[in-house]
Design an enzyme around this catalytic site. Structure first.
Site, PDB file in Angstrom:
ATOM      1  N   ARG A  32       0.662  -8.581 -13.565  1.00 58.75           N
ATOM      2  CA  ARG A  32      -0.451  -8.827 -12.642  1.00 58.75           C
ATOM      3  C   ARG A  32      -1.821  -8.822 -13.325  1.00 58.75           C
ATOM      4  O   ARG A  32      -2.768  -9.417 -12.816  1.00 58.75           O
ATOM      5  CB  ARG A  32      -0.441  -7.772 -11.547  1.00 58.75           C
ATOM      6  CG  ARG A  32       0.747  -7.965 -10.611  1.00 58.75           C
ATOM      7  CD  ARG A  32       0.494  -7.238  -9.352  1.00 58.75           C
ATOM      8  NE  ARG A  32       1.597  -7.354  -8.422  1.00 58.75           N
ATOM      9  CZ  ARG A  32       1.679  -6.659  -7.316  1.00 58.75           C
ATOM     10  NH1 ARG A  32       0.728  -5.804  -7.004  1.00 58.75           N
ATOM     11  NH2 ARG A  32       2.689  -6.812  -6.489  1.00 58.75           N
ATOM     12  N   ASP A 141      -9.277  -3.585   5.050  1.00 60.25           N
ATOM     13  CA  ASP A 141      -8.428  -3.587   3.860  1.00 60.25           C
ATOM     14  C   ASP A 141      -9.316  -3.263   2.663  1.00 60.25           C
ATOM     15  O   ASP A 141     -10.527  -3.516   2.684  1.00 60.25           O
ATOM     16  CB  ASP A 141      -7.742  -4.952   3.654  1.00 60.25           C
ATOM     17  CG  ASP A 141      -6.518  -4.845   2.747  1.00 60.25           C
ATOM     18  OD1 ASP A 141      -5.387  -4.833   3.274  1.00 60.25           O
ATOM     19  OD2 ASP A 141      -6.697  -4.749   1.514  1.00 60.25           O
TER      20      ASP A 141
HETATM   21  C1  LIG Z   1       1.776  -4.512   1.981  1.00 61.99           C
HETATM   22  S1  LIG Z   1       0.204  -4.818   2.697  1.00 61.99           S
HETATM   23  C2  LIG Z   1       0.525  -4.353   4.374  1.00 61.99           C
HETATM   24  C3  LIG Z   1      -0.072  -5.345   5.354  1.00 61.99           C
HETATM   25  C4  LIG Z   1       0.280  -5.078   6.815  1.00 61.99           C
HETATM   26  N1  LIG Z   1      -0.188  -3.799   7.262  1.00 61.99           N
HETATM   27  C5  LIG Z   1       1.759  -5.218   7.041  1.00 61.99           C
HETATM   28  O1  LIG Z   1       2.437  -4.199   7.233  1.00 61.99           O
HETATM   29  O2  LIG Z   1       2.259  -6.351   7.043  1.00 61.99           O
HETATM   30  C6  LIG Z   1      -0.712  -3.423   2.076  1.00 61.99           C
HETATM   31  C7  LIG Z   1      -2.201  -3.617   2.129  1.00 61.99           C
HETATM   32  O3  LIG Z   1      -2.827  -2.365   1.858  1.00 61.99           O
HETATM   33  C8  LIG Z   1      -4.016  -2.605   1.147  1.00 61.99           C
HETATM   34  N2  LIG Z   1      -4.418  -1.359   0.464  1.00 61.99           N
HETATM   35  C9  LIG Z   1      -3.906  -0.820  -0.662  1.00 61.99           C
HETATM   36  N3  LIG Z   1      -4.557   0.313  -0.973  1.00 61.99           N
HETATM   37  C10 LIG Z   1      -5.498   0.490  -0.023  1.00 61.99           C
HETATM   38  C11 LIG Z   1      -6.500   1.475   0.195  1.00 61.99           C
HETATM   39  N4  LIG Z   1      -6.674   2.513  -0.634  1.00 61.99           N
HETATM   40  N5  LIG Z   1      -7.309   1.332   1.271  1.00 61.99           N
HETATM   41  C12 LIG Z   1      -7.150   0.288   2.119  1.00 61.99           C
HETATM   42  N6  LIG Z   1      -6.227  -0.678   1.970  1.00 61.99           N
HETATM   43  C13 LIG Z   1      -5.411  -0.571   0.902  1.00 61.99           C
HETATM   44  C14 LIG Z   1      -3.665  -3.725   0.212  1.00 61.99           C
HETATM   45  O4  LIG Z   1      -4.826  -4.438  -0.222  1.00 61.99           O
HETATM   46  C15 LIG Z   1      -2.720  -4.581   1.076  1.00 61.99           C
HETATM   47  O5  LIG Z   1      -3.404  -5.643   1.677  1.00 61.99           O
END
Ligand SMILES: C[S@@+](CC[C@H](N)C(=O)[O-])C[C@H]1O[C@@H](n2cnc3c(N)ncnc32)[C@H](O)[C@@H]1O
Length: 289
Positions: A32, A141
């Site tokens: 990545r 996010d």
């Molecule tokens: C796998 S996606 C989940 C999306 C959605 N909630 C779902 O379940 O389909 C995880 C998301 O968490 C975000 N993320 C990761 N670390 C984070 C943090 N410390 N604070 C806020 N968002 C975060 C990532 O950018 C990503 O878009």
């Protein structure tokens, strides 16, 4: 990347996003971060870590953090959390808040928007039942890149084929070249903001329903505990928290309890007296006391 450089990266990511990167995920970091090197004209991963150490370029630091997030999502993911919203959480909140006619929902790791837009479609379908209501969907996010895509509401053919019923594709989306864009009325329902769950979110206020799905899995236990305790503080007294299928509150916080019937649904932990009789643990009498 040397062992020491990888160790530096792990600590950096843990502090910046909460990501607990295990040693086996080294290959993931390398695949990545190689495009990040290319984007910034950096010769090697070692040099990239070197530039993180210098802490002089915020754009590189953000790009590293964002590249390491997993943004996988799709419309009506796992189905049940959305059926639950339509059939139980929404009707209950409408009854409970009938006086003030206000409903607040937060998608706390919204990625590219499919989760908040799934809820927005369900709310539109609820139609006249919400007439005169002030309904807010706040979607946050860590990654600005996914937030920008979510705001546009533009999805590829592949993305709209994942979880979205075809009649809702026709009803709520317009084809724009090779892509599909969600209706302006739905885009206007969602208030997108960049927010890191590691930082304070108290200023967002309280919510009737919080979706925080498929993000805690990336954190270590102390980080999960901290985020869950702070999420509990943002839930109204009867509010509902939905976590992902592989996530739980058990062993992480005593402020939230799993719902006895619905998997993935959590609410405020109640004092024993307020729980139904079958949930009250039996009194343990210590021998000899
Ligand atoms: C796998 S996606 C989940 C999306 C959605 N909630 C779902 O379940 O389909 C995880 C998301 O968490 C975000 N993320 C990761 N670390 C984070 C943090 N410390 N604070 C806020 N968002 C975060 C990532 O950018 C990503 O878009």
């Amino acid at each position: 990347m040397t062992e020491l450089e990888f160790e530096y990266l792990r600590n950096f990511l843990k502090q910046r996003s909460g990501l607990a990167l295990t040693a086996e995920k080294r290959y993931l970091a390398e695949s990545r971060l190689t495009p990040v090197c290319r984007r910034f004209g950096i010769a090697s991963l070692g040099d990239l870590i070197g530039s993180l150490k210098l802490a002089q370029n915020g754009a590189i630091e953000r790009a590293v953090v964002e590249a390491m997030t997993t943004n996988e999502t799709f419309f009506f993911r796992d189905r049940i959390p959305f059926d639950l919203f339509r059939d139980t959480l929404l009707p209950e909140a409408l009854a409970r808040n009938a006086g003030r006619r206000r409903l607040r929902i937060w998608c706390a790791a919204a990625s590219t928007g499919q989760e908040p837009y799934s809820l927005a479609m369900l709310l539109q379908e609820a139609g006249p039942r919400l007439a005169g209501w002030q309904v807010e969907i706040v979607a946050t996010d860590l990654s600005t890149e996914v937030i920008e895509k979510a705001k546009l509401g533009l999805y590829s053919h592949f993305e709209v084929q994942r979880g979205l019923p075809v009649q809702w594709l026709i009803k709520y989306f317009t084809q724009v070249g090779e892509q599909w864009q969600i209706a302006p009325s739905l885009r206007a329902m969602v208030d997108y903001r960049q927010l890191n769950l590691l930082h304070s979110f108290a200023s967002l206020g309280q919510f009737d329903v919080i979706y925080c799905r498929n993000v805690l899995i990336y954190f270590d236990a102390p980080t999960k505990s901290d985020v869950l305790a702070r999420l509990a503080a943002q839930l109204t007294p009867e509010g509902a928290l939905l976590l992902g299928a592989a996530e739980t509150v058990i062993g992480l916080t005593d402020r939230l309890n799993p719902h006895p019937k619905h998997r993935g649904l959590y609410g405020h932990a109640r004092p024993a007296a307020a729980r139904p009789a079958e949930m009250v643990p039996p009194l343990r009498v210590a021998a000899g006391v």
